[in-house]
Motif scaffolding. Sequence first.
Motif, PDB file in Angstrom:
ATOM      1  N   VAL A 249       0.852  -1.178   0.000  1.00 16.06           N
ATOM      2  CA  VAL A 249       0.000   0.000   0.000  1.00 16.06           C
ATOM      3  C   VAL A 249       0.890   1.230   0.000  1.00 16.06           C
ATOM      4  O   VAL A 249       1.920   1.263   0.683  1.00 16.06           O
ATOM      5  CB  VAL A 249      -0.934   0.007   1.227  1.00 16.06           C
ATOM      6  N   GLY A 250       0.556   2.213  -0.744  1.00 14.72           N
ATOM      7  CA  GLY A 250       1.353   3.422  -0.802  1.00 14.72           C
ATOM      8  C   GLY A 250       1.421   4.136   0.543  1.00 14.72           C
ATOM      9  O   GLY A 250       0.534   4.007   1.389  1.00 14.72           O
ATOM     10  N   SER A 251       2.503   4.891   0.778  1.00 19.30           N
ATOM     11  CA  SER A 251       2.708   5.626   2.014  1.00 19.30           C
ATOM     12  C   SER A 251       2.849   7.102   1.717  1.00 19.30           C
ATOM     13  O   SER A 251       3.234   7.504   0.604  1.00 19.30           O
ATOM     14  CB  SER A 251       3.960   5.121   2.741  1.00 19.30           C
ATOM     15  N   MET A 252       2.543   7.912   2.722  1.00 24.13           N
ATOM     16  CA  MET A 252       2.711   9.345   2.566  1.00 24.13           C
ATOM     17  C   MET A 252       4.164   9.726   2.354  1.00 24.13           C
ATOM     18  O   MET A 252       4.479  10.778   1.800  1.00 24.13           O
ATOM     19  CB  MET A 252       2.178  10.063   3.816  1.00 24.13           C
ATOM     20  N   LEU A 253       5.083   8.839   2.820  1.00 27.54           N
ATOM     21  CA  LEU A 253       6.511   9.138   2.681  1.00 27.54           C
ATOM     22  C   LEU A 253       7.035   8.883   1.285  1.00 27.54           C
ATOM     23  O   LEU A 253       8.185   9.246   0.992  1.00 27.54           O
ATOM     24  CB  LEU A 253       7.311   8.302   3.687  1.00 27.54           C
ATOM     25  N   ASP A 254       6.270   8.224   0.438  1.00 27.48           N
ATOM     26  CA  ASP A 254       6.768   7.912  -0.897  1.00 27.48           C
ATOM     27  C   ASP A 254       7.152   9.182  -1.656  1.00 27.48           C
ATOM     28  O   ASP A 254       8.146   9.196  -2.397  1.00 27.48           O
ATOM     29  CB  ASP A 254       5.706   7.135  -1.684  1.00 27.48           C
ATOM     30  N   ALA A 255       6.412  10.243  -1.447  1.00 28.91           N
ATOM     31  CA  ALA A 255       6.729  11.491  -2.145  1.00 28.91           C
ATOM     32  C   ALA A 255       7.998  12.137  -1.595  1.00 28.91           C
ATOM     33  O   ALA A 255       8.659  12.920  -2.297  1.00 28.91           O
ATOM     34  CB  ALA A 255       5.548  12.450  -2.017  1.00 28.91           C
TER      35      ALA A 255
ATOM     36  N   ALA B 224       5.855  16.877   8.960  1.00 27.82           N
ATOM     37  CA  ALA B 224       5.126  17.295  10.156  1.00 27.82           C
ATOM     38  C   ALA B 224       4.228  16.208  10.701  1.00 27.82           C
ATOM     39  O   ALA B 224       3.445  16.463  11.623  1.00 27.82           O
ATOM     40  CB  ALA B 224       4.295  18.535   9.854  1.00 27.82           C
ATOM     41  N   ASN B 225       4.296  14.986  10.154  1.00 29.34           N
ATOM     42  CA  ASN B 225       3.445  13.889  10.601  1.00 29.34           C
ATOM     43  C   ASN B 225       4.183  13.032  11.630  1.00 29.34           C
ATOM     44  O   ASN B 225       5.117  13.496  12.279  1.00 29.34           O
ATOM     45  CB  ASN B 225       2.992  13.065   9.401  1.00 29.34           C
ATOM     46  N   SER B 226       3.774  11.784  11.750  1.00 28.82           N
ATOM     47  CA  SER B 226       4.322  10.886  12.770  1.00 28.82           C
ATOM     48  C   SER B 226       5.833  10.730  12.610  1.00 28.82           C
ATOM     49  O   SER B 226       6.326  10.392  11.525  1.00 28.82           O
ATOM     50  CB  SER B 226       3.636   9.521  12.685  1.00 28.82           C
ATOM     51  N   SER B 227       6.563  10.960  13.717  1.00 28.98           N
ATOM     52  CA  SER B 227       8.020  10.817  13.676  1.00 28.98           C
ATOM     53  C   SER B 227       8.445   9.352  13.618  1.00 28.98           C
ATOM     54  O   SER B 227       9.493   9.024  13.057  1.00 28.98           O
ATOM     55  CB  SER B 227       8.650  11.485  14.896  1.00 28.98           C
ATOM     56  N   SER B 228       7.645   8.445  14.201  1.00 32.97           N
ATOM     57  CA  SER B 228       8.010   7.030  14.183  1.00 32.97           C
ATOM     58  C   SER B 228       8.006   6.475  12.765  1.00 32.97           C
ATOM     59  O   SER B 228       8.839   5.628  12.405  1.00 32.97           O
ATOM     60  CB  SER B 228       7.058   6.236  15.079  1.00 32.97           C
ATOM     61  N   VAL B 229       7.078   6.921  11.926  1.00 35.05           N
ATOM     62  CA  VAL B 229       7.035   6.473  10.533  1.00 35.05           C
ATOM     63  C   VAL B 229       8.281   6.927   9.798  1.00 35.05           C
ATOM     64  O   VAL B 229       8.898   6.167   9.038  1.00 35.05           O
ATOM     65  CB  VAL B 229       5.763   6.999   9.843  1.00 35.05           C
ATOM     66  N   LEU B 230       8.700   8.174  10.043  1.00 33.96           N
ATOM     67  CA  LEU B 230       9.897   8.686   9.377  1.00 33.96           C
ATOM     68  C   LEU B 230      11.139   7.954   9.873  1.00 33.96           C
ATOM     69  O   LEU B 230      12.025   7.607   9.080  1.00 33.96           O
ATOM     70  CB  LEU B 230      10.024  10.185   9.620  1.00 33.96           C
ATOM     71  N   ARG B 231      11.233   7.710  11.180  1.00 34.00           N
ATOM     72  CA  ARG B 231      12.409   7.016  11.710  1.00 34.00           C
ATOM     73  C   ARG B 231      12.524   5.617  11.132  1.00 34.00           C
ATOM     74  O   ARG B 231      13.633   5.133  10.827  1.00 34.00           O
ATOM     75  CB  ARG B 231      12.338   6.948  13.238  1.00 34.00           C
ATOM     76  N   ALA B 232      11.389   4.925  10.975  1.00 33.00           N
ATOM     77  CA  ALA B 232      11.420   3.590  10.387  1.00 33.00           C
ATOM     78  C   ALA B 232      11.908   3.640   8.939  1.00 33.00           C
ATOM     79  O   ALA B 232      12.682   2.771   8.502  1.00 33.00           O
ATOM     80  CB  ALA B 232      10.045   2.955  10.463  1.00 33.00           C
TER      81      ALA B 232
END
Length: 441
Positions: free
Chosen positions: A52-58, A85-93
């Motif tokens: 499934v696509g993620s917001m981080l793909d961009a 500006a969204n969830s930091s845990s998603v970015l760290r992963a």
Amino acid sequence: MIMTEDWAEIRRLHKSEQMSIKAIVRKTGLARNTVRAALASDTPPKYERAAVGSMLDAYEPRIRALLAEFPSMPATVIAERIGWANSSSVLRAKVAQLRPLYAPSDPADRTSYVAGEIVQCDLWFPGKGIPVDVHAGSKTATWVGGRPAVDLPVLTMVAAFSGFIMATLLPSRKTGDLVAGMWQLLTGLGGVPKMLVWDNEAGIGQHHRLTLGARSFAGTLGTRIYQTAARDPEAKGIVERANGFLETSFMPGREFDSPHDYNTQLTSWLPRANARMLRRTGQQPGVRVTADVAAMGALPPIAPSVGTTVRVRLGRDYYVRIAGNDYSVDPGVIGRFVDVHAGLDTVTITCAGTSVGVHQRCWSTHQTITDPVHVDTAAGLRTAFQARTAGMRGPATRPVSGLGAVVGVRALSDYDALFDLAPAVTDEVAVAARARLEVVR
């Protein structure tokens, strides 16, 4: 999707029980196509999440660009640079997933050791205060304060080839005590390795320059003391693991009355520690150490100079200070140079090769340790000195009440003659006046 248990049961019924697909469907209640798929698959079913696509793909191209230029950039800084500006845990992963693609690799080789080559050394602090005191037999100690509890260092030495652990509690981490501890443990081991590995301990040396005591010790033993780079505990990982083993297996549940009690318990426990099976070698260190010692050099015929030695001139206060404490000396050598040597157990004072004081070493600081014999000797010398001084002053003296000293009495006419003054009274009157003064006193 069926469970692994259903998949295994379908295949068992078909292959072992020779049941048809129709019979299996009737027995298990599963769909015909499900049974056919289970029989066609040679591997258990595995759940896979649909992509499934993620917001981080961009943002991924910008993250990759930052990591390519700065592989160690923290995820919090990356979030600021890309405006996340969204969830930091998603970015760290996501950063953790991408960072290994750009970070340089730092592989660690598997180290192998040769028998008799290396002994790793380190200091470890138990973290539990140990009461320190003086047990000097007939001698007494004058304590300033109570009986303190001090966190003393433990010197740990491990033979790298065999994993054999040696350890002893030391009174301090100064050079004299460190070399004395190393000599005590190596004497018990019965050999001298080719290299002693240390970290940047100040008592051994810093910036790859050994202290004078450490250089002298290594030269006498014919070995080398190697200091690892700063902040590199992996270079002596064997002794670091031994320290952890001491902390988790020796210390819990123990109480200690004194440094001697600590070393007694440690000495009785170490044979059990060296009898365990070491996973790294598959053997017991207490057995493997035999080959280790056989490959080491022999102990020197003359013991190296260990401990702390100072030379001072003994003052009227017949005490000398070493290792933070004051020790009494035979007052008969006041004014002469004395050599004070502090070992791990005793403090010895000599003058021209003659012993003038021996004390059990105090492991605390700011204490005064006194030998009663020295106090009696000082009292006798003081009385003899006062008597000799009184005899040199002649008969025209009188004692001063309450002080035990003597003060000379001179005729007043002597001062008249000295300054050429006419006497105000006759000599007979002066003598009578002095006599009356003596009666009043």
